[in-house]
Design a protein around this motif. Structure first.
Motif, PDB file in Angstrom:
ATOM      1  N   GLU A   1      -1.051  -1.564  -6.095  1.00 44.13           N
ATOM      2  CA  GLU A   1      -0.342  -2.825  -5.917  1.00 44.13           C
ATOM      3  C   GLU A   1       0.969  -2.819  -6.673  1.00 44.13           C
ATOM      4  OE1 GLU A   1      -3.575  -6.370  -5.287  1.00 44.13           O
ATOM      5  OE2 GLU A   1      -2.906  -5.907  -7.301  1.00 44.13           O
ATOM      6  N   LEU A   2       1.854  -3.717  -6.254  1.00 51.58           N
ATOM      7  CA  LEU A   2       3.038  -3.974  -7.054  1.00 51.58           C
ATOM      8  C   LEU A   2       2.610  -4.964  -8.137  1.00 51.58           C
ATOM      9  CD1 LEU A   2       6.157  -3.558  -7.225  1.00 51.58           C
ATOM     10  CD2 LEU A   2       6.370  -5.685  -5.947  1.00 51.58           C
TER      11      LEU A   2
ATOM     12  N   ASP B   1       7.277 -10.905  -6.645  1.00 51.14           N
ATOM     13  CA  ASP B   1       8.706 -10.729  -6.848  1.00 51.14           C
ATOM     14  C   ASP B   1       9.239 -11.918  -7.627  1.00 51.14           C
ATOM     15  OD1 ASP B   1      11.389 -10.446  -6.755  1.00 51.14           O
ATOM     16  OD2 ASP B   1      11.500 -10.114  -4.595  1.00 51.14           O
TER      17      ASP B   1
ATOM     18  N   LYS C   1       5.097   6.044  -5.557  1.00 53.42           N
ATOM     19  CA  LYS C   1       6.504   5.662  -5.677  1.00 53.42           C
ATOM     20  C   LYS C   1       7.365   6.446  -4.673  1.00 53.42           C
ATOM     21  CE  LYS C   1       6.604   6.926  -9.954  1.00 53.42           C
ATOM     22  NZ  LYS C   1       5.230   7.477  -9.972  1.00 53.42           N
TER      23      LYS C   1
ATOM     24  N   LEU D   1       4.432  -0.221 -10.026  1.00 52.76           N
ATOM     25  CA  LEU D   1       3.303  -0.022  -9.117  1.00 52.76           C
ATOM     26  C   LEU D   1       2.116   0.485  -9.926  1.00 52.76           C
ATOM     27  CD1 LEU D   1       4.968   1.868  -6.101  1.00 52.76           C
ATOM     28  CD2 LEU D   1       3.825  -0.344  -5.951  1.00 52.76           C
TER      29      LEU D   1
ATOM     30  N   TRP E   1      -0.719   1.848  -1.356  1.00 54.09           N
ATOM     31  CA  TRP E   1      -0.464   0.526  -1.926  1.00 54.09           C
ATOM     32  C   TRP E   1      -0.534  -0.480  -0.807  1.00 54.09           C
ATOM     33  CZ3 TRP E   1       3.634   0.700   1.136  1.00 54.09           C
ATOM     34  CH2 TRP E   1       4.509   1.766   1.079  1.00 54.09           C
TER      35      TRP E   1
ATOM     36  N   THR F   1       2.326  -2.121   3.496  1.00 48.66           N
ATOM     37  CA  THR F   1       1.028  -1.520   3.180  1.00 48.66           C
ATOM     38  C   THR F   1       1.011  -0.113   3.738  1.00 48.66           C
ATOM     39  OG1 THR F   1      -0.072  -3.668   3.279  1.00 48.66           O
ATOM     40  CG2 THR F   1      -1.471  -1.737   3.600  1.00 48.66           C
TER      41      THR F   1
ATOM     42  N   PHE G   1       6.795   5.190  -1.330  1.00 43.46           N
ATOM     43  CA  PHE G   1       7.505   3.915  -1.131  1.00 43.46           C
ATOM     44  C   PHE G   1       8.958   4.164  -0.715  1.00 43.46           C
ATOM     45  CE2 PHE G   1       9.810   0.133  -2.842  1.00 43.46           C
ATOM     46  CZ  PHE G   1       9.249  -0.804  -1.996  1.00 43.46           C
TER      47      PHE G   1
ATOM     48  N   VAL H   1       3.072  -4.886  -0.588  1.00 43.76           N
ATOM     49  CA  VAL H   1       4.226  -4.838  -1.491  1.00 43.76           C
ATOM     50  C   VAL H   1       5.338  -5.727  -0.930  1.00 43.76           C
ATOM     51  CG1 VAL H   1       6.021  -3.392  -2.510  1.00 43.76           C
ATOM     52  CG2 VAL H   1       3.682  -2.530  -2.321  1.00 43.76           C
ATOM     53  N   THR H   2       5.729  -6.716  -1.725  1.00 45.58           N
ATOM     54  CA  THR H   2       6.780  -7.646  -1.327  1.00 45.58           C
ATOM     55  C   THR H   2       7.811  -7.711  -2.434  1.00 45.58           C
ATOM     56  OG1 THR H   2       5.290  -8.967   0.034  1.00 45.58           O
ATOM     57  CG2 THR H   2       7.269 -10.070  -0.773  1.00 45.58           C
TER      58      THR H   2
END
Ligand SMILES: Nc1ncnc2c1ncn2[C@@H]1O[C@H](COP(=O)(O)OP(=O)(O)OP(=O)(O)O)[C@@H](O)[C@H]1O
Ligand SMILES: [Mg+2]
Length: 361
Positions: free
Chosen positions: A218-219, A350, A43, A214, A20, A11, A46, A23-24
């Motif tokens: 969120e993803l 995922d 992105k 993304l 975001w 996060t 990230f 994210v996993t």
């Protein structure tokens, strides 16, 4: 084989601006993954978080068991050597010529002789199509050449993990096609784990083993390429088709009223400027140039994806099974008839993870 990267509940915010959350995802070792997402969805943030240049608020990012978020400076320094990073702006040193730029990580992190450094630098410049340009300054070459120089520099330490932030931006379509092939060839040659951020739909459809997106802090999804390529999730479809119609607006999001209006407009037969026919479906993935070794990730990925096959949406199952040779269909004991699966309203998370809970009805 490249290192596995496990991101858990990551996060990130800047002050009160959430970028975001939660994210996993797992970058499987040696596989190529692409992260999509509209401009400004974080992105680049990230990628920078994955190498410890930015500090997430919560969560973990494990590389060879070391958590980048909480490890010591010393561990971070060591772990960073596993990464080759192509930053969005190339991040070349303006006062150094291309040779010295590409040689920089070797001089900084190794004790190699100048002769050895010269050999490696010229090899990487050659690989990225920059032979003969080694004496040029970054300011004297085109944007596309700067990108390729950044990529050459990202490769000199034989990284186990390669992060590329928009490697294709500023490249013409032909150079982008060469770049796509280069990334696949590179993966075949060094079996590195690769994560590419791109807006290029063609690259996203043909290069990666895994695709993620993304959106709205969120993803939205991350999983085998077949899942996103066959997805009917509106935001994914809109993005992969480069359409105005859909949840993504000029400044990120649209409201329901605006979306309804657009639907009516489209239903009345008006164009919105995108290609005439929407594309959805699994297109063949690029293969290494003949003469190069096979990508070792292909077999590993097949085993992995087949082990979670029945938890994937049915369109993705069909795409995956259709891409198997008859021998492989026999080996995995599947036929081209996927088991019926309930209609998917919303999937997230995922999808390549065996522990993935499946579909949220
Ligand atoms: N160091 C920083 N401090 C404060 N805010 C930042 C910082 N870096 C990025 N941001 C903000 O984070 C958000 C996401 O930025 P980011 O560059 O990651 O977007 P992106 O998805 O890479 O976009 P693009 O596709 O245009 O490159 C933006 O609103 C940006 O202003
Ligand atoms: Mg960016």
């Amino acid at each position: 084989m490249g290192a596995e990267v496990v991101v858990e509940g990551l996060t990130k915010s800047f002050g009160n601006q959430a970028i975001w959350r939660d994210v996993t995802l797992t970058l499987p070792p040696g596989e190529v993954s692409v992260m999509l997402g509209p401009s400004g969805t974080g992105k680049s943030v990230f990628l920078k978080s994955m190498i410890g240049l930015l500090k997430p608020d919560r969560g973990r990012c494990l590389v060879n068991g070391v958590d980048i978020v909480t490890c010591s400076e010393r561990q971070l320094y060591e772990t960073r050597k596993l990464f080759g990073v192509l930053f969005q702006d190339g991040a070349l040193f303006g006062s150094m010529n291309l040779f010295d730029n590409v040689a920089f990580p070797l001089r900084e992190h190794t004790r190699k002789s100048e002769a050895e450094i010269r050999r490696i630098v010229l090899e990487k410049l050659d690989l990225t199509g920059l032979q003969g340009a080694e004496k040029k300054l970054p300011g004297e070459i085109s944007g596309g050449m700067r990108k390729r120089a950044g990529l050459a520099r990202a490769l000199v330490l034989n990284p186990e993990i390669i992060l590329c932030d928009e490697p294709d931006s500023g490249l013409d379509p032909v150079r982008t096609a060469y770049l796509s092939q280069l990334l696949i060839d590179l993966n075949a040659q060094i079996d590195a784990t690769i994560l590419i951020v791109t807006h290029n739909i063609n690259l996203a459809r043909t290069v990666p083993d895994n695709l993620g997106m993304l959106f709205r802090r969120e993803l939205v999804m991350f999983g085998p390429r077949e899942v996103l390529l066959t997805s009917d999730e509106p935001v994914v479809e809109q993005f992969l088709n480069g359409r105005r119609r859909g949840p993504i607006g000029m400044s990120e999001e649209k409201d329901a009223a605006q979306m309804a209006e657009e639907e009516a407009h489209a239903a009345a037969g008006h164009s919105d400027g995108s290609s005439a026919e929407d594309v959805r479906g699994v297109v063949p993935q690029l293969e290494p140039t003949p003469g190069l070794p096979e990508r070792q990730a292909v077999r590993r990925r097949k085993d992995r994806v087949m082990s979670v096959l029945r938890s994937l949406p049915s369109a993705a199952q069909e795409g995956i099974i259709a891409s198997l040779t008859p021998d492989e269909q026999a080996r995995y004991q599947v036929t081209a008839q996927p088991t019926p699966y309930p209609r998917v309203e919303s999937i997230s998370g995922d999808l390549g993870d065996p522990a993935w809970p499946g579909v949220r009805p």
